[in-house]
Design an enzyme around this catalytic site. Structure first.
Site, PDB file in Angstrom:
ATOM      1  N   LYS A  56       0.774   4.824   8.089  1.00 24.97           N
ATOM      2  CA  LYS A  56       1.196   5.183   6.725  1.00 24.97           C
ATOM      3  C   LYS A  56      -0.017   5.329   5.803  1.00 24.97           C
ATOM      4  O   LYS A  56      -0.149   6.321   5.082  1.00 24.97           O
ATOM      5  CB  LYS A  56       2.149   4.081   6.218  1.00 24.97           C
ATOM      6  CG  LYS A  56       2.176   3.871   4.707  1.00 24.97           C
ATOM      7  CD  LYS A  56       3.098   2.726   4.317  1.00 24.97           C
ATOM      8  CE  LYS A  56       2.609   1.314   4.561  1.00 24.97           C
ATOM      9  NZ  LYS A  56       1.480   0.875   3.769  1.00 24.97           N
ATOM     10  N   THR A  62       0.838  -1.203   0.000  1.00 25.70           N
ATOM     11  CA  THR A  62       0.000   0.000   0.000  1.00 25.70           C
ATOM     12  C   THR A  62       0.870   1.248   0.000  1.00 25.70           C
ATOM     13  O   THR A  62       1.733   1.408   0.866  1.00 25.70           O
ATOM     14  CB  THR A  62      -0.899   0.022   1.255  1.00 25.70           C
ATOM     15  OG1 THR A  62      -1.587  -1.220   1.354  1.00 25.70           O
ATOM     16  CG2 THR A  62      -1.905   1.173   1.183  1.00 25.70           C
ATOM     17  N   LYS A  93      -7.779   1.339  -2.242  1.00 27.95           N
ATOM     18  CA  LYS A  93      -7.214   0.801  -0.995  1.00 27.95           C
ATOM     19  C   LYS A  93      -7.221   1.867   0.114  1.00 27.95           C
ATOM     20  O   LYS A  93      -7.532   1.578   1.270  1.00 27.95           O
ATOM     21  CB  LYS A  93      -5.791   0.296  -1.260  1.00 27.95           C
ATOM     22  CG  LYS A  93      -4.979  -0.030  -0.038  1.00 27.95           C
ATOM     23  CD  LYS A  93      -5.435  -1.284   0.689  1.00 27.95           C
ATOM     24  CE  LYS A  93      -4.576  -1.489   1.946  1.00 27.95           C
ATOM     25  NZ  LYS A  93      -4.896  -2.691   2.685  1.00 27.95           N
TER      26      LYS A  93
HETATM   27  P1  NAP Z   1       5.976  -6.734   6.957  1.00 28.32           P
HETATM   28  O1  NAP Z   1       5.652  -8.005   7.618  1.00 28.32           O
HETATM   29  O2  NAP Z   1       6.619  -5.659   7.773  1.00 28.32           O
HETATM   30  O3  NAP Z   1       6.908  -7.053   5.694  1.00 28.32           O
HETATM   31  C1  NAP Z   1       7.497  -6.041   4.948  1.00 28.32           C
HETATM   32  C2  NAP Z   1       8.368  -6.677   3.889  1.00 28.32           C
HETATM   33  O4  NAP Z   1       8.973  -5.647   3.092  1.00 28.32           O
HETATM   34  C3  NAP Z   1       9.518  -7.498   4.473  1.00 28.32           C
HETATM   35  O5  NAP Z   1       9.738  -8.610   3.647  1.00 28.32           O
HETATM   36  C4  NAP Z   1      10.678  -6.512   4.375  1.00 28.32           C
HETATM   37  O6  NAP Z   1      11.944  -7.123   4.327  1.00 28.32           O
HETATM   38  C5  NAP Z   1      10.368  -5.857   3.057  1.00 28.32           C
HETATM   39  N1  NAP Z   1      11.028  -4.563   2.902  1.00 28.32           N
HETATM   40  C6  NAP Z   1      10.716  -3.401   3.533  1.00 28.32           C
HETATM   41  N2  NAP Z   1      11.520  -2.422   3.134  1.00 28.32           N
HETATM   42  C7  NAP Z   1      12.364  -2.955   2.215  1.00 28.32           C
HETATM   43  C8  NAP Z   1      13.414  -2.439   1.427  1.00 28.32           C
HETATM   44  N3  NAP Z   1      13.748  -1.138   1.498  1.00 28.32           N
HETATM   45  N4  NAP Z   1      14.060  -3.272   0.595  1.00 28.32           N
HETATM   46  C9  NAP Z   1      13.718  -4.580   0.515  1.00 28.32           C
HETATM   47  N5  NAP Z   1      12.714  -5.137   1.233  1.00 28.32           N
HETATM   48  C10 NAP Z   1      12.054  -4.333   2.076  1.00 28.32           C
HETATM   49  O7  NAP Z   1       4.691  -6.058   6.304  1.00 28.32           O
HETATM   50  P2  NAP Z   1       3.364  -6.720   5.687  1.00 28.32           P
HETATM   51  O8  NAP Z   1       2.312  -6.762   6.729  1.00 28.32           O
HETATM   52  O9  NAP Z   1       3.713  -7.951   4.941  1.00 28.32           O
HETATM   53  O10 NAP Z   1       2.926  -5.534   4.684  1.00 28.32           O
HETATM   54  C11 NAP Z   1       3.488  -5.352   3.405  1.00 28.32           C
HETATM   55  C12 NAP Z   1       2.635  -4.311   2.668  1.00 28.32           C
HETATM   56  O11 NAP Z   1       1.279  -4.784   2.578  1.00 28.32           O
HETATM   57  C13 NAP Z   1       2.545  -2.948   3.362  1.00 28.32           C
HETATM   58  O12 NAP Z   1       2.462  -1.933   2.393  1.00 28.32           O
HETATM   59  C14 NAP Z   1       1.233  -3.047   4.145  1.00 28.32           C
HETATM   60  O13 NAP Z   1       0.677  -1.770   4.411  1.00 28.32           O
HETATM   61  C15 NAP Z   1       0.378  -3.845   3.169  1.00 28.32           C
HETATM   62  N6  NAP Z   1      -0.738  -4.628   3.757  1.00 28.32           N
HETATM   63  C16 NAP Z   1      -0.603  -5.289   4.943  1.00 28.32           C
HETATM   64  C17 NAP Z   1      -1.687  -6.006   5.440  1.00 28.32           C
HETATM   65  C18 NAP Z   1      -1.615  -6.778   6.745  1.00 28.32           C
HETATM   66  O14 NAP Z   1      -2.685  -7.125   7.291  1.00 28.32           O
HETATM   67  N7  NAP Z   1      -0.440  -7.072   7.265  1.00 28.32           N
HETATM   68  C19 NAP Z   1      -2.893  -6.059   4.732  1.00 28.32           C
HETATM   69  C20 NAP Z   1      -2.989  -5.391   3.529  1.00 28.32           C
HETATM   70  C21 NAP Z   1      -1.901  -4.682   3.042  1.00 28.32           C
HETATM   71  P3  NAP Z   1      12.709  -7.499   5.726  1.00 28.32           P
HETATM   72  O15 NAP Z   1      12.181  -8.834   6.116  1.00 28.32           O
HETATM   73  O16 NAP Z   1      14.141  -7.508   5.351  1.00 28.32           O
HETATM   74  O17 NAP Z   1      12.381  -6.419   6.719  1.00 28.32           O
END
Ligand code: NAP
Length: 297
Positions: free
Chosen positions: A245, A102, A177
């Site tokens: 965010k 997102t 979204k």
């Molecule tokens: P998360 O568990 O914090 O995972 C984030 C991922 O992004 C990790 O694999 C992280 O790698 C990687 N990452 C972040 N910065 C990076 C960079 N500069 N270079 C390379 N890799 C990077 O987050 P998530 O919950 O999966 O969410 C991911 C996205 O989906 C976000 O935009 C969030 O808002 C959206 N989202 C989340 C949900 C939910 O319920 N969780 C639902 C809908 C949408 P590392 O492992 O190395 O940190």
């Protein structure tokens, strides 16, 4: 040339709470997969399954016809795309880059231009449905981009989600979204208010849950997050910092369009406070905890 259907080779970058499950569902659906995660440990379960683990986004792109990004925020997408050893260095002409995290409509249009200048296609395709939706492949996916690209990627979306909506051109997926997140955020504030007030008024939590989850107040927030709060489980399915965010992007867009977002702005301030006091990595449901703290003697 990008092939149709299940033969498409998929690259997946970002194996976090969402991406890890989404990528695994693609593997289970039979897509040839190459994955990358900045922190190597999160790629281990994929290695054990015999899935190709790349050492950079560039290597993922070189192996793939569709490259999915599921990283945190716009600067992270930028880094993965155009940083050293990034996707743009490795992708072949015609590769479809799909950003499923997102960020904002404006960012989506920037990423689209960057991809187009290298002969790559781009879709913004953020998701909703939480970590459970990611695990169970029941996500709702909101796609912005050209119809032809959406149709090519559709079998891949269908392996990760249940409801796939083509919202319009590039940026419209992110716009939808953000609208969704307004409802998610304000719902959480309502839950925080109600759980705090109920406690003060001497209402039993189980009885409150029974009423909220079966009547007109029912929602995903009540069904999924309220039981977690009742158990004291503040672990993230969705990190508080990430909802902050999203709410910030929603308020930014609304400000440009002269639409007041009163409830969203208040909720945003509370999530900013959570970040400030070190609760950003907790789940979004920890807002209830913050609210109880703010209102305790
Ligand atoms: P998360 O568990 O914090 O995972 C984030 C991922 O992004 C990790 O694999 C992280 O790698 C990687 N990452 C972040 N910065 C990076 C960079 N500069 N270079 C390379 N890799 C990077 O987050 P998530 O919950 O999966 O969410 C991911 C996205 O989906 C976000 O935009 C969030 O808002 C959206 N989202 C989340 C949900 C939910 O319920 N969780 C639902 C809908 C949408 P590392 O492992 O190395 O940190």
């Amino acid at each position: 040339m990008v092939q149709d259907g299940k033969k498409m080779k998929v690259g997946f970058i970002g194996l976090g709470l969402m991406g890890g499950s989404m990528a695994m569902n693609l593997h289970k659906a039979g897509f040839p997969l190459t994955v990358y995660n900045r922190t190597q440990a999160k790629a281990e379960p994929f290695k054990s399954e015999g899935i190709k683990v790349a050492s950079s986004p560039r290597e993922v792109a070189a192996e793939s016809e569709v490259v999915i990004l599921m990283v945190t925020d716009a600067p992270d997408v930028m880094e993965v795309l155009s940083g050293p050893h990034g996707v743009l260095e490795g992708a072949k002409q015609g590769t479809i880059v799909v950003d499923m995290g997102t960020n904002s409509p404006e960012h989506a249009r920037t990423f689209h231009s960057m991809c187009a200048s290298r002969g790559l296609r781009f879709l913004d395709a953020p998701v909703t449905g939480g970590d459970r939706g990611a695990r169970e492949a029941t996500l709702t996916i909101m796609v912005g981009g050209e119809r032809e690209d959406v149709e090519r990627v559709m079998p891949i979306f269908q392996a990760m989600g249940k409801t796939i909506v083509h919202a319009g051109g590039v940026g419209y997926g992110q716009m939808l979204k953000l609208l969704n997140q307004v409802v998610v955020g304000v719902n959480m504030l309502a839950l925080a208010e109600v759980m705090t007030l109920a406690e003060r008024a001497g209402i039993d939590q189980e009885i409150l849950f029974k009423v909220l989850s079966t009547g007109a107040a029912n929602s995903f927030t009540v069904q999924y997050y309220m039981p977690k709060v009742m158990k004291g489980d503040m672990e993230p399915g969705f990190r508080a910092a990430h909802l902050r965010k999203d709410l910030k992007y929603a308020v930014d867009v609304a400000t440009k369009l002269n639409v007041p977002l009163l409830g969203t702005s208040t909720t945003l301030q509370l999530y900013s406070a959570m970040n400030a006091i070190g609760m950003g990595e907790k789940g979004t449901q920890a807002l209830v905890k913050l609210y109880q703290r703010l209102t305790s003697p």
